[in-house]
Design a protein around this motif. Sequence first.
Motif, PDB file in Angstrom:
ATOM      1  N   SER A 174       0.814  -1.226   0.000  1.00 42.61           N
ATOM      2  CA  SER A 174       0.000   0.000   0.000  1.00 42.61           C
ATOM      3  C   SER A 174       0.841   1.266   0.000  1.00 42.61           C
ATOM      4  O   SER A 174       0.331   2.344  -0.299  1.00 42.61           O
ATOM      5  N   ARG A 175       2.133   1.147   0.357  1.00 39.40           N
ATOM      6  CA  ARG A 175       2.985   2.335   0.458  1.00 39.40           C
ATOM      7  C   ARG A 175       4.433   1.934   0.248  1.00 39.40           C
ATOM      8  O   ARG A 175       4.817   0.775   0.436  1.00 39.40           O
ATOM      9  N   GLN A 176       5.235   2.910  -0.139  1.00 33.63           N
ATOM     10  CA  GLN A 176       6.642   2.661  -0.388  1.00 33.63           C
ATOM     11  C   GLN A 176       7.424   2.658   0.930  1.00 33.63           C
ATOM     12  O   GLN A 176       7.279   3.545   1.762  1.00 33.63           O
ATOM     13  N   TRP A 248      -2.757  -6.746 -11.463  1.00 31.81           N
ATOM     14  CA  TRP A 248      -3.531  -5.498 -11.448  1.00 31.81           C
ATOM     15  C   TRP A 248      -2.708  -4.354 -10.854  1.00 31.81           C
ATOM     16  O   TRP A 248      -2.667  -3.252 -11.402  1.00 31.81           O
ATOM     17  N   LEU A 249      -2.046  -4.642  -9.753  1.00 33.49           N
ATOM     18  CA  LEU A 249      -1.225  -3.618  -9.105  1.00 33.49           C
ATOM     19  C   LEU A 249      -0.064  -3.206 -10.005  1.00 33.49           C
ATOM     20  O   LEU A 249       0.260  -2.020 -10.124  1.00 33.49           O
ATOM     21  N   ASN A 250       0.543  -4.173 -10.659  1.00 36.63           N
ATOM     22  CA  ASN A 250       1.644  -3.873 -11.572  1.00 36.63           C
ATOM     23  C   ASN A 250       1.168  -2.997 -12.734  1.00 36.63           C
ATOM     24  O   ASN A 250       1.829  -2.007 -13.093  1.00 36.63           O
ATOM     25  N   ASP A 251       0.015  -3.320 -13.313  1.00 36.68           N
ATOM     26  CA  ASP A 251      -0.519  -2.544 -14.429  1.00 36.68           C
ATOM     27  C   ASP A 251      -0.908  -1.132 -14.000  1.00 36.68           C
ATOM     28  O   ASP A 251      -0.867  -0.188 -14.802  1.00 36.68           O
ATOM     29  N   LEU A 252      -1.285  -0.994 -12.735  1.00 39.88           N
ATOM     30  CA  LEU A 252      -1.651   0.318 -12.198  1.00 39.88           C
ATOM     31  C   LEU A 252      -0.446   1.246 -12.086  1.00 39.88           C
ATOM     32  O   LEU A 252      -0.576   2.466 -12.112  1.00 39.88           O
ATOM     33  N   GLY A 253       0.735   0.640 -11.979  1.00 41.01           N
ATOM     34  CA  GLY A 253       1.955   1.418 -11.790  1.00 41.01           C
ATOM     35  C   GLY A 253       2.711   1.046 -10.541  1.00 41.01           C
ATOM     36  O   GLY A 253       3.634   1.752 -10.130  1.00 41.01           O
ATOM     37  N   VAL A 258      -0.282   3.196  -6.390  1.00 44.25           N
ATOM     38  CA  VAL A 258      -1.384   2.920  -5.470  1.00 44.25           C
ATOM     39  C   VAL A 258      -1.221   3.727  -4.185  1.00 44.25           C
ATOM     40  O   VAL A 258      -2.218   4.102  -3.554  1.00 44.25           O
ATOM     41  N   GLU A 259      -0.003   4.034  -3.782  1.00 48.82           N
ATOM     42  CA  GLU A 259       0.197   4.884  -2.604  1.00 48.82           C
ATOM     43  C   GLU A 259      -0.390   6.273  -2.844  1.00 48.82           C
ATOM     44  O   GLU A 259      -1.004   6.859  -1.946  1.00 48.82           O
ATOM     45  N   PHE A 260      -0.205   6.799  -4.047  1.00 52.71           N
ATOM     46  CA  PHE A 260      -0.773   8.103  -4.389  1.00 52.71           C
ATOM     47  C   PHE A 260      -2.290   8.077  -4.225  1.00 52.71           C
ATOM     48  O   PHE A 260      -2.891   8.997  -3.651  1.00 52.71           O
ATOM     49  N   TYR A 332      -8.521  -0.112   1.656  1.00 54.22           N
ATOM     50  CA  TYR A 332      -7.490  -0.917   1.020  1.00 54.22           C
ATOM     51  C   TYR A 332      -7.331  -0.559  -0.459  1.00 54.22           C
ATOM     52  O   TYR A 332      -8.136   0.177  -1.038  1.00 54.22           O
ATOM     53  N   ASN A 333      -6.288  -1.090  -1.059  1.00 60.49           N
ATOM     54  CA  ASN A 333      -5.878  -0.678  -2.402  1.00 60.49           C
ATOM     55  C   ASN A 333      -7.016  -0.630  -3.419  1.00 60.49           C
ATOM     56  O   ASN A 333      -7.097   0.289  -4.228  1.00 60.49           O
TER      57      ASN A 333
END
Length: 354
Positions: A174-176, A248-253, A258-260, A332-333
Amino acid sequence: MKMHNFSAGPCILPASVYAQAAEAVLNFDNSGLSILEISHRSKAFMSILDEAREKVLRMLGLKEARYSVLFLQGSASMEFLRVPYNLMKSKAGYIDTGTWSSKAIKEAQAFGEVAIVASSKRANYTYIPEVDVVDPDLDYLHFTSNNTIYGTQFTTIPQVSVPLVCDMSSDIFSRQLDFSRFDLIYAGVQKNIGPAGLSLVVVKKEVLGKTARSIPSMMDYQQHIDQGNLYHTANVFGVYTSLLNLRWLNDLGGIPAVEFLNNAKAKLLYEAIDSLDVVEGIAAEAFRSKMNVTFRFKNSELEKAFDAYCERENIVNIKGHRSVGGYRASLYNALPIESVQVLVQVLEQINQKA
């Protein structure tokens, strides 16, 4: 009917993941077989497992040469037991920030001495305690990065010279963070990864095999690593759905993207809570979770009206945990910001009529 699901877990996953998983139940990859019936030792599943593990490491910025990835059955509660089995020689440190860390502490006490390095229990876990000095002779230090029940979250990683273990069940991906700071990360997958019933374990290889303890094979991380995560029949559907979510998360960036989005959702809701007269946050402001927002009405008589509004607007699973009370919105994400906007509108309507 559009539902706005703020469940703390099991929780919402992306609509595309549901659609692909549903299709695979009927016909996986045009094979004529259901994902529920393919062998866990088939080439098809090995491809799924390999890709899922590779994506986990890439998302976290970790190298396969140093870390192993496991998808294990039993969810995070099993890792409460597996961690001390595999890492504790005589004494480990734990930071007590709520129900889940307390459960982890209880399991660890069966293996040796547990030092409570810091605790926020005296304030019903409404804040994250400061970690002052950590005994350099501890076998490891364990903490829970995000506390779903109380709505608190670590904002920084503890600076320690001992191996660092983290239960990241409710905020992983969810965050870096600098994930290389951790020696072992585990997470129940039912928040930001996949369906309930699995745990994800990411472990630095060099920390294993040092306890001189006889470990039952099912509890031995090294056994699962040596057997290629196939020591026993794998949860094929759970791993596959987790892979769909990782794609899905990878395609989102990835995590930065996702943190943004997560920051925007949390900002919108917390600003409403802080600006409206009728509600107040429960967690200390400096340690507010961006995954689980806890709040309550200053006048409890407004709860009935709020509940009625939520039912009308299809807002579900927002009641607070029984040990805290009030309400809890889990962000959540996969939760779209539109759901947060609907919740904020409801709170504003209650505020106007109060």
